[in-house]
Design an enzyme around this catalytic site. Structure first.
Site, short mmCIF file in Angstrom:
data_model
loop_
_atom_site.label_atom_id
_atom_site.label_comp_id
_atom_site.label_asym_id
_atom_site.label_seq_id
_atom_site.Cartn_x
_atom_site.Cartn_y
_atom_site.Cartn_z
N HIS A 197 5.48 6.54 6.34
CA HIS A 197 5.15 6.06 5.00
C HIS A 197 4.68 7.25 4.18
O HIS A 197 4.53 8.36 4.70
CB HIS A 197 4.02 5.00 5.07
CG HIS A 197 2.77 5.55 5.65
ND1 HIS A 197 2.48 5.50 7.01
CD2 HIS A 197 1.75 6.23 5.07
CE1 HIS A 197 1.34 6.11 7.22
NE2 HIS A 197 0.87 6.58 6.07
N THR A 203 -6.21 6.63 7.36
CA THR A 203 -6.74 6.90 6.02
C THR A 203 -6.77 5.63 5.17
O THR A 203 -7.07 5.68 3.98
CB THR A 203 -5.89 7.95 5.27
OG1 THR A 203 -4.60 7.38 5.00
CG2 THR A 203 -5.75 9.22 6.09
N HIS A 245 0.83 -1.22 0.00
CA HIS A 245 0.00 0.00 0.00
C HIS A 245 0.85 1.25 0.00
O HIS A 245 0.38 2.33 -0.37
CB HIS A 245 -0.90 0.03 1.25
CG HIS A 245 -1.73 -1.20 1.41
ND1 HIS A 245 -2.73 -1.51 0.54
CD2 HIS A 245 -1.68 -2.20 2.32
CE1 HIS A 245 -3.29 -2.66 0.92
NE2 HIS A 245 -2.67 -3.10 2.00
#
Ligand SMILES: NS(=O)(=O)c1c(F)c(F)c(S(=O)(=O)CCO)c(N[C@H]2CCc3ccccc32)c1F
Ligand SMILES: [Zn+2]
Length: 263
Positions: A91, A198, A66
């Site tokens: 990230h 999120t 992801h």
């Protein structure tokens, strides 16, 4: 958990089927609109500890399918919030080579090229990320908006290894570096609101701090991040590029966005 993506049949409009919180309240990201802002003079500058890591320390740089993430040592923490928030990982979210707009938070509808999140958990109350991730006071994430512009030597400290993690679940060890250098100069100017992860499971457990000032990376650095990675495993026959990994802005409802600066 179940598979999820940013587009197609497992895209964000379908997340709530397997992850009910994704269809709930207090979701992130949001569009930070000027008319929503309320100046809060009690907001203290963000104070961070032990972000300057030695090259003798090893960090794990990984592709989790992801995002590209860097695991962080637990000596790193935020000391200016009501509880100690200990760093877990950082990230990124980015656009694609054809669309250099991939930030999650937007400011008056302006979407930046990319966004960095430094994820911390409330280590005063919870023993680890997994125990904290679904608690309303569990997480604090620092968000940095990223624009294409000047070359950024701090980003190069991990970007130079990115071709070693092209495929999902690949990881490499990289030398520690000054994580503070990835943040903007001013840690006293930021937006603050209560929101969520999120990504699925979208738990409403995040105290968000989005710094007012963006940082820049060069076009080549942006392309390295936006074109190097795949969300599929190395052995899969049809590689799936990893880009456009950003959730759209969510409803603010009656939430107030606090701001630490006046103009
Ligand atoms: N934008 S964000 O800050 O909400 C956010 C992400 F966008 C994101 F992609 C991840 S992840 O771990 O890379 C992949 C999905 O969890 C996390 N990871 C967090 C959530 C769950 C968890 C558990 C252990 C360590 C990190 C995380 C995350 F907090
Ligand atoms: Zn994120």
């Amino acid at each position: 958990g179940a598979k999820w993506t940013y587009n197609g049949p497992e895209g964000e409009h379908h997340w709530s089927k397997h992850y009910p919180y994704c269809g709930g309240a207090f979701q992130s990201p949001i569009d930070i609109k000027s008319e929503l802002l309320r100046f809060d003079p009690t907001l203290r500058p963000i104070e961070i500890q032990n972000y300057k890591l030695s090259p003798n320390e090893q960090l794990t740089l990984g592709n989790n399918g992801h995002s590209v993430q860097i695991s962080l040592p637990s000596k790193m923490h935020i000391s200016s919030l009501p509880h100690r928030y200990t760093a877990a990982q950082l990230h990124f979210h980015w656009g694609s080579s054809g669309r250099p707009s991939g930030s999650e938070h937007t400011v008056n509808s302006k979407q930046y090229a990319a966004e960095m999140h430094v994820v911390h958990f409330n280590s005063d109350k919870y023993p680890n990320m997994s125990m904290a991730v679904d608690k309303s006071d569990g997480l604090a994430v620092l968000g940095v908006l990223i624009e294409v512009g000047e070359f950024n030597p701090a980003f190069e400290q991990f970007l130079r290894f990115i071709n070693g993690i092209k495929y999902r679940d690949q990881r490499v060890q990289v030398p520690g570096f000054n994580i503070r250098a990835l943040l903007p100069a001013r840690l006293d100017e930021f937006y603050r609101y209560d929101g969520s992860l999120t990504t699925p499971p979208c738990y409403p457990s995040v105290l968000w701090t989005i710094f007012r000032n963006h940082v820049t990376i060069s076009r080549k650095q942006f392309l390295d991040m936006a074109t190097a990675l795949y969300s599929s495993h190395a052995q899969e026959s049809s590689p799936v590029p990893l880009n456009g990994n950003f959730r759209k802005p969510q409803l603010v409802d009656s939430r107030v966005v606090l701001v630490s600066f006046k103009e």
